[in-house]
Design a protein around this motif. Structure first.
Motif, mmCIF file in Angstrom:
data_model
loop_
_atom_site.group_PDB
_atom_site.id
_atom_site.type_symbol
_atom_site.label_atom_id
_atom_site.label_comp_id
_atom_site.label_asym_id
_atom_site.label_seq_id
_atom_site.Cartn_x
_atom_site.Cartn_y
_atom_site.Cartn_z
ATOM 1 N N LEU A 1 0.827 -1.206 0.000
ATOM 2 C CA LEU A 1 0.000 0.000 0.000
ATOM 3 C C LEU A 1 0.863 1.258 0.000
ATOM 4 O O LEU A 1 0.595 2.211 -0.740
ATOM 5 C CB LEU A 1 -0.918 -0.002 1.229
ATOM 6 C CG LEU A 1 -1.833 1.221 1.390
ATOM 7 C CD1 LEU A 1 -2.831 1.292 0.240
ATOM 8 C CD2 LEU A 1 -2.549 1.174 2.730
ATOM 9 N N VAL A 2 1.912 1.252 0.818
ATOM 10 C CA VAL A 2 2.829 2.396 0.859
ATOM 11 C C VAL A 2 3.484 2.604 -0.494
ATOM 12 O O VAL A 2 3.587 3.738 -0.995
ATOM 13 C CB VAL A 2 3.894 2.183 1.953
ATOM 14 C CG1 VAL A 2 4.977 3.252 1.866
ATOM 15 C CG2 VAL A 2 3.259 2.215 3.343
ATOM 16 N N ALA A 3 3.911 1.512 -1.128
ATOM 17 C CA ALA A 3 4.542 1.614 -2.451
ATOM 18 C C ALA A 3 3.557 2.129 -3.492
ATOM 19 O O ALA A 3 3.923 2.944 -4.362
ATOM 20 C CB ALA A 3 5.092 0.246 -2.855
ATOM 21 N N LEU A 4 2.302 1.680 -3.408
ATOM 22 C CA LEU A 4 1.285 2.121 -4.364
ATOM 23 C C LEU A 4 1.018 3.619 -4.230
ATOM 24 O O LEU A 4 0.971 4.346 -5.235
ATOM 25 C CB LEU A 4 -0.007 1.341 -4.140
ATOM 26 C CG LEU A 4 -1.210 1.736 -5.005
ATOM 27 C CD1 LEU A 4 -0.906 1.513 -6.487
ATOM 28 C CD2 LEU A 4 -2.446 0.947 -4.587
ATOM 29 N N VAL A 5 0.864 4.089 -2.990
ATOM 30 C CA VAL A 5 0.597 5.515 -2.764
ATOM 31 C C VAL A 5 1.800 6.356 -3.201
ATOM 32 O O VAL A 5 1.647 7.400 -3.858
ATOM 33 C CB VAL A 5 0.263 5.773 -1.283
ATOM 34 C CG1 VAL A 5 0.179 7.271 -0.990
ATOM 35 C CG2 VAL A 5 -1.057 5.098 -0.925
ATOM 36 N N GLY B 1 4.087 5.602 -5.419
ATOM 37 C CA GLY B 1 4.164 5.579 -6.870
ATOM 38 C C GLY B 1 3.145 6.498 -7.517
ATOM 39 O O GLY B 1 3.441 7.187 -8.493
ATOM 40 N N ALA B 2 1.916 6.519 -6.960
ATOM 41 C CA ALA B 2 0.870 7.376 -7.502
ATOM 42 C C ALA B 2 1.234 8.854 -7.369
ATOM 43 O O ALA B 2 0.963 9.660 -8.266
ATOM 44 C CB ALA B 2 -0.455 7.089 -6.797
ATOM 45 N N LEU B 3 1.852 9.213 -6.261
ATOM 46 C CA LEU B 3 2.235 10.607 -6.043
ATOM 47 C C LEU B 3 3.422 11.011 -6.918
ATOM 48 O O LEU B 3 3.468 12.118 -7.460
ATOM 49 C CB LEU B 3 2.571 10.830 -4.566
ATOM 50 C CG LEU B 3 1.386 10.695 -3.585
ATOM 51 C CD1 LEU B 3 1.883 10.823 -2.149
ATOM 52 C CD2 LEU B 3 0.323 11.744 -3.879
ATOM 53 N N LEU B 4 4.390 10.109 -7.063
ATOM 54 C CA LEU B 4 5.608 10.442 -7.811
ATOM 55 C C LEU B 4 5.365 10.453 -9.323
ATOM 56 O O LEU B 4 5.891 11.310 -10.037
ATOM 57 C CB LEU B 4 6.713 9.440 -7.465
ATOM 58 C CG LEU B 4 7.269 9.524 -6.034
ATOM 59 C CD1 LEU B 4 8.252 8.383 -5.780
ATOM 60 C CD2 LEU B 4 7.954 10.871 -5.806
ATOM 61 N N LEU B 5 4.553 9.513 -9.823
ATOM 62 C CA LEU B 5 4.341 9.400 -11.267
ATOM 63 C C LEU B 5 3.261 10.342 -11.793
ATOM 64 O O LEU B 5 3.164 10.561 -13.002
ATOM 65 C CB LEU B 5 3.978 7.955 -11.622
ATOM 66 C CG LEU B 5 5.060 6.910 -11.328
ATOM 67 C CD1 LEU B 5 4.545 5.509 -11.631
ATOM 68 C CD2 LEU B 5 6.324 7.197 -12.119
ATOM 69 N N ASP B 6 2.447 10.861 -10.890
ATOM 70 C CA ASP B 6 1.378 11.803 -11.258
ATOM 71 C C ASP B 6 0.493 11.219 -12.356
ATOM 72 O O ASP B 6 0.129 11.893 -13.319
ATOM 73 C CB ASP B 6 1.989 13.138 -11.707
ATOM 74 C CG ASP B 6 0.944 14.254 -11.747
ATOM 75 O OD1 ASP B 6 -0.057 14.134 -11.016
ATOM 76 O OD2 ASP B 6 1.120 15.207 -12.516
ATOM 77 N N ASN B 7 0.125 9.949 -12.179
ATOM 78 C CA ASN B 7 -0.746 9.263 -13.135
ATOM 79 C C ASN B 7 -2.159 9.185 -12.542
ATOM 80 O O ASN B 7 -2.341 8.666 -11.445
ATOM 81 C CB ASN B 7 -0.201 7.855 -13.406
ATOM 82 C CG ASN B 7 -1.048 7.087 -14.409
ATOM 83 O OD1 ASN B 7 -2.104 6.579 -14.071
ATOM 84 N ND2 ASN B 7 -0.550 6.991 -15.641
ATOM 85 N N ALA C 1 -4.941 4.012 -6.127
ATOM 86 C CA ALA C 1 -4.374 4.234 -4.794
ATOM 87 C C ALA C 1 -5.429 4.785 -3.836
ATOM 88 O O ALA C 1 -5.498 4.379 -2.671
ATOM 89 C CB ALA C 1 -3.190 5.188 -4.883
ATOM 90 N N ALA C 2 -6.261 5.716 -4.338
ATOM 91 C CA ALA C 2 -7.318 6.287 -3.492
ATOM 92 C C ALA C 2 -8.305 5.213 -3.060
ATOM 93 O O ALA C 2 -8.731 5.169 -1.890
ATOM 94 C CB ALA C 2 -8.036 7.405 -4.238
ATOM 95 N N GLY C 3 -8.688 4.334 -3.979
ATOM 96 C CA GLY C 3 -9.585 3.237 -3.626
ATOM 97 C C GLY C 3 -8.964 2.297 -2.615
ATOM 98 O O GLY C 3 -9.623 1.856 -1.662
ATOM 99 N N ALA C 4 -7.675 1.992 -2.817
ATOM 100 C CA ALA C 4 -6.980 1.105 -1.890
ATOM 101 C C ALA C 4 -6.861 1.737 -0.503
ATOM 102 O O ALA C 4 -7.017 1.061 0.526
ATOM 103 C CB ALA C 4 -5.589 0.762 -2.433
ATOM 104 N N VAL C 5 -6.585 3.037 -0.464
ATOM 105 C CA VAL C 5 -6.485 3.740 0.822
ATOM 106 C C VAL C 5 -7.842 3.759 1.522
ATOM 107 O O VAL C 5 -7.925 3.566 2.740
ATOM 108 C CB VAL C 5 -5.960 5.176 0.610
ATOM 109 C CG1 VAL C 5 -6.117 5.999 1.889
ATOM 110 C CG2 VAL C 5 -4.495 5.143 0.201
#
Length: 334
Positions: A106-110, A112-118, A125-129
């Motif tokens: 989960l930490v890696a997913l969040v 990655g989502a913040l760094l890649l801006d995809n 990531a929002a759904g997983a959080v």
């Protein structure tokens, strides 16, 4: 002060529910809601009066939350490795390790989502959080209320002390986990007897495929060796699960003593779920816990929580599906 009203309503509902029946998972949710809403109301009031202070406090709480997740991830993985080393590889013993790996993912997913801006990755990531926050809230409710339930007073008058089995070592010997329950049962029996009433001790446990004797027989022998008179011991030797422990023990108690009262003994991590099962089986008694080795607690607690999620799976799956659909709708409309 009106901001505190929802928290107060939840707390009053919690108090009423506990007085009416303490063996409900809904009590745990009401406790969690009252604490969460109370914290939210406090932050809201603080924001109204001290905007800068409230903003700084929220940032601190977010930082502590991130640090807590990282620390918890490390702890779960470390504990999982200890469990495998001391208890061997099995699905139950891998739970804390798997929980740690899931948190790491989960930490890696969040990140990655913040760094890649995809946007798609951010939606996932929002759904997983959201799902993780829901499960985390329920886990907090479970742990907080289980801790409280284990410290509530039980009746000082009882006809039976029921000891739930947990498996034998080497097919015939009482292992430390089960010995802890039996020692606690003897102590509870002593306290009840001091009030002038000598309850029976009912050892509950059948014979597994890898066991040489029924578990209840080995449990009774353990108590006999420690001075409990044979006249005070009963055996329930058909059960293979906690639900059967309670159901078959109930039949024995009802037949011998209609209108009985009992105290049920298990390990501390197992107390709350055993209480929920006792309520479902309509057993007339509360549950108390015995100590458990510290390294064993995290994995055992997760196992109990997962069992509760499975028991109420339709409700929880509905909520989680709602979070996933909501995240998908936001992505689609965006």
């Amino acid at each position: 002060m009106w901001a505190y009203l929802p928290a107060l309503v939840c707390f009053l509902a919690f108090a009423f529910a506990v007085l009416r029946e303490r063996r409900r998972f809904g009590n745990a949710v009401l406790l969690g809601l009252s604490l969460t809403l109370g914290l939210g109301a406090w932050l809201f009031e603080l924001h109204r009066e001290h905007h800068a202070l409230a903003r700084g406090l929220v940032l601190v709480l977010i930082g502590l939350g991130v640090l807590g997740v990282v620390t918890l991830t490390w702890f779960m993985i470390s504990n999982g490795l200890v469990m495998v080393r001391k208890e061997g590889v099995s699905p139950a013993n891998l739970l804390s390790l798997l929980a740690g790996i899931a948190l790491l993912g989960l930490v890696a997913l969040v990140a990655g989502a913040l760094l890649l801006d995809n946007r798609l990755l951010q939606t996932v990531a929002a759904g997983a959080v959201a799902v993780s926050a829901y499960v985390g809230f329920l886990f907090f409710c479970f742990v907080a209320y289980a801790f409280l339930y284990g410290r509530l007073h039980y009746r000082r008058k009882a006809d039976y002390v029921v000891v739930l089995g947990s498996g034998l070592a080497g097919g015939s010997k009482v292992p430390p986990l089960l010995a802890s329950r039996l020692d606690k049962a003897q102590a509870v029996h002593g306290r009840l007897s001091a009030r002038g009433r000598r309850p029976m001790i009912l050892a509950s446990g059948g014979q597994g495929p890898d066991e040489q004797v029924p578990e209840s027989h080995a449990m009774a022998d353990y108590l006999l060796e420690r001075g409990v008179p044979a006249s005070l011991l009963l055996r329930e030797d058909r059960s293979t699960t906690t639900a059967e422990n309670l159901r078959f023990s109930k039949a024995i108690m009802e037949e011998a003593t209609p209108g009985y009262r009992c105290v049920i003994v298990t390990n501390n991590y197992h107390v709350f779920r055993a209480a929920l099962l006792a309520r479902r089986a309509r057993v007339r008694g509360q549950v108390v816990g015995s100590p458990t080795a510290s390294y064993f607690l995290p994995s055992a607690t997760i196992r109990e929580f997962v069992a509760l999620l499975v028991a109420y799976r339709r409700v929880h799956l509905t909520f989680c599906l709602g979070f996933v659909v909501g995240a998908g709708a936001i992505w689609w409309l965006g």
